[in-house]
Scaffold this motif. Structure first.
Motif, PDB file in Angstrom:
ATOM      1  N   GLU A  29       3.994   5.513  -5.230  1.00  0.00           N
ATOM      2  CA  GLU A  29       4.076   5.607  -6.837  1.00  0.00           C
ATOM      3  C   GLU A  29       2.689   6.380  -7.369  1.00  0.00           C
ATOM      4  O   GLU A  29       2.840   7.283  -8.096  1.00  0.00           O
ATOM      5  N   ASP A  30       1.917   6.418  -6.556  1.00  0.00           N
ATOM      6  CA  ASP A  30       0.644   7.834  -6.852  1.00  0.00           C
ATOM      7  C   ASP A  30       1.564   9.043  -6.228  1.00  0.00           C
ATOM      8  O   ASP A  30       1.115   9.720  -6.879  1.00  0.00           O
TER       9      ASP A  30
ATOM     10  N   GLU B 125       0.860  -1.481  -0.026  1.00  0.00           N
ATOM     11  CA  GLU B 125       0.333  -0.149   0.109  1.00  0.00           C
ATOM     12  C   GLU B 125       0.750   1.615   0.067  1.00  0.00           C
ATOM     13  O   GLU B 125       0.784   1.857  -0.756  1.00  0.00           O
TER      14      GLU B 125
ATOM     15  N   GLN C 101       3.658   1.420  -1.368  1.00  0.00           N
ATOM     16  CA  GLN C 101       4.870   1.351  -2.558  1.00  0.00           C
ATOM     17  C   GLN C 101       3.335   1.893  -3.164  1.00  0.00           C
ATOM     18  O   GLN C 101       3.758   2.764  -4.764  1.00  0.00           O
ATOM     19  N   GLU C 102       1.819   1.755  -3.397  1.00  0.00           N
ATOM     20  CA  GLU C 102       0.912   2.217  -4.720  1.00  0.00           C
ATOM     21  C   GLU C 102       1.020   4.005  -4.116  1.00  0.00           C
ATOM     22  O   GLU C 102       0.935   3.962  -5.027  1.00  0.00           O
ATOM     23  N   GLU C 103       1.010   4.334  -2.368  1.00  0.00           N
ATOM     24  CA  GLU C 103       0.726   5.451  -2.448  1.00  0.00           C
ATOM     25  C   GLU C 103       1.675   6.670  -2.532  1.00  0.00           C
ATOM     26  O   GLU C 103       1.612   7.135  -2.644  1.00  0.00           O
TER      27      GLU C 103
END
Length: 562
Positions: free
Chosen positions: A298-299, A292, A294-296
């Motif tokens: 990346e976002d 999560e 990493q996804e944040e």
């Protein structure tokens, strides 16, 4: 093609059968033509070959050789069969041959077997008659024994035995009276003899008592030794049981220790498994949080990249604007410098300066055009990428929307199927309920019919039983009457027989129930004694009848007293 003919001869060749002419080769007549003799079919006799009979027969034999051989074989076979049949017909009645002897023996054996079979049939018929008589006698005996085993007949036979006992008792009383009369003077001798026998019996009993006491003492000693031996064996058994109990205790302690060790091992394994599970759950949660994050990130990087890109575009535009302004200032300075130089130089250098300025302007314009093209290209690529991302996002949203709509349609279809299934279930339940209702109705009707049929069968059975009881009562009264008459002729007391032979089965003292097969019931008193009520009548009964029914004679009963 030449026509073949054969000549006719008076004699027949030896061994060669004469064959008839075929219809095609027979000469029906000849006629003369211009060229000579002609046959009816137009063939000239010059073209006809005449054969001898032997040649003709040889040709026919060659042509029909197979048929001739088959006919010959068939004729020989028929002759052989005829001779064989004639031989059998000739010898079949001969008595001095093996076949004739065998035939006579078979006929004699057949006659003997027929005679034996007739004798066996006669014996079987006699045996069947004898067995039928035996079965009839056995059935009659069984019926008689079964009849004798009925309650009424047994009761009647008991009464008959009572009459015999009474007769025997009277005879014994008479015999006793005669014995007392005959033994009036022998009482003293009998008394002495009885006294002496009594004394001898006392002595004999004392000896027997002494022997019993000695035997009981021996038996007591034997029992004491057996008791001591048994106590010793029991003590040994107790010691063995104690040893075995100690060993079992040790084994139980070892078993409990081993069981505790196994339980501790299982607990440790469970704790370790629990720790591993908790660690695995934490690892999964950590991995999930890292994913999560990493996804944040990346976002966030995408947002920062977009913002930085916008800022870079803005800075690039400002920088380009500054460079353009700086170039313009440089150009203005160059123009001013060149204008000053042009004033100082001769007019031939004006053209060179103009060319230099034009070249510089072209170079600058070219560079600016390249920069503008590059900027436009970057902006176009950014726009294409942005549009692509927007389109992908829209496509993704459309796909998600389509999937959601598809899921909604699937759910609606599943709901519709579920609704139809529920409706079918309700319909089936309704149909099952109707079928069950009809089945219960049919069962009720069938049970009612069965009950009515059972009642009719019971009534028919009761009627048949009553008829049978009437027949049995008639037979019993006939049998009892003959027995009573015989006993009366023998001088016996027939009161018990008459009492046992009265009408009504059951042995009670109550009135006969005509509608219940002539049963005579028993009425018991309603106290703890359970005795049968009396059947005698007193004068008070007649007085009560007079007070109730009047002075006229009445056979009516009062209550259970009769």
């Amino acid at each position: 093609m030449a026509t073949v003919m054969h000549g006719r001869r008076k004699g027949k060749e030896r061994g060669t059968p004469e064959m008839p002419l075929p219809p095609d080769f027979q000469m029906q007549g000849t006629k003369m033509g211009q060229g000579g003799m002609m046959l009816p079919d137009g063939t000239s006799l010059r073209d006809v070959t005449i054969l001898s009979k032997s040649e003709w027969n040889r040709i026919q034999q060659e042509l029909y050789k197979r048929q001739i051989e088959d006919e010959k074989i068939k004729r020989l076979r028929e002759e052989k069969e005829n001779r064989k049949h004639m031989s059998k017909e000739m010898v079949k009645n001969w008595g001095n041959t093996i076949a004739g002897t065998r035939t006579r023996k078979l006929e004699a054996r057949k006659l003997r077997e027929q005679k034996e079979e007739e004798e066996k049939r006669a014996i079987d018929l006699e045996e069947a008659k004898f067995q039928a008589e035996k079965r009839k006698d056995a059935i009659e005996k069984a019926k008689t024994q079964q009849y004798y085993q009925t309650d009424r007949v047994k009761n009647f036979h008991s009464a008959l035995m009572l009459t015999e006992v009474l007769k025997e008792r009277e005879a014994q009383i008479e015999l006793k009276r005669l014995q007392e009369k005959a033994s009036e003077g022998k009482d003293a001798e009998w008394l002495k003899l009885a006294k002496r026998e009594h004394e001898n019996a006392i002595l004999h009993d004392q000896e027997k008592a002494k022997e019993r006491i000695n035997a009981s003492k021996d038996h007591q000693m034997f029992l004491s030794s057996q008791i001591q031996e048994h106590m010793k064996l029991r003590q040994e058994d107790v010691e063995e049981d104690q040893k075995e109990g100690e060993e079992l205790k040790k084994l139980a302690v070892q078993f409990h220790l081993e069981k505790e060790r196994l339980e501790n091992i299982k607990k440790d394994e469970k704790l370790q498994m629990k720790k591993d599970n908790v660690t695995q759950i934490k690892d999964r949660q950590m991995i999930k949080s890292v994913i999560e994050q990493q996804e944040e990130e990346e976002d966030e990087e995408c947002r920062i990249f977009a913002a930085a890109k916008r800022k870079m575009m803005k800075l690039r535009a400002e920088k380009e604007q500054q460079i353009h302004e700086e170039k313009q200032r440089n150009l203005e300075r160059i123009r001013e410098k060149l204008a000053a130089q042009l004033k100082q130089k001769v007019s031939d250098e004006d053209e060179r300066i103009r060319k230099a300025v034009e070249e510089a302007e072209e170079k600058r314009a070219k560079e600016e055009a390249e920069k503008e093209a590059k900027i436009r290209k970057d902006m176009a690529e950014s726009a294409i990428h942005r549009n692509k991302q927007i389109l992908e996002g829209e496509q993704k949203k459309k796909e998600e929307r389509r999937q959601e709509l598809e899921m909604v349609r699937i759910r609606q279809a599943a709901d519709e199927i579920f609704r139809r299934n529920e409706e079918e279930k309700r319909q089936r339940k309704r149909e099952d309920a109707v079928d069950l209702k009809n089945f219960h109705g049919d069962q009720i009707n069938l049970r009612k019919q069965n009950e009515e049929q059972a009642i009719l069968e019971k009534l028919a059975l009761d009627n048949a039983n009553q008829a049978l009881l009437a027949v049995e009562e008639e037979q019993f009264q006939e049998y009892a009457g003959r027995v009573i008459e015989h006993c009366e002729k023998g001088g016996r007391n027939v009161y018990p027989l008459r009492k046992a032979a009265k009408n009504g089965a059951g042995g009670g003292k109550g009135p006969v129930f005509e509608g219940k097969g002539g049963i005579r019931p028993s009425y018991m008193v309603s106290d703890k004694s359970g005795k049968q009520m009396p059947h005698y009548q007193r004068d008070s009964t007649e007085e009560t009848k007079d007070s109730i029914y009047g002075p006229a004679k009445s056979k009516k009963r009062l209550g259970f007293v009769w």
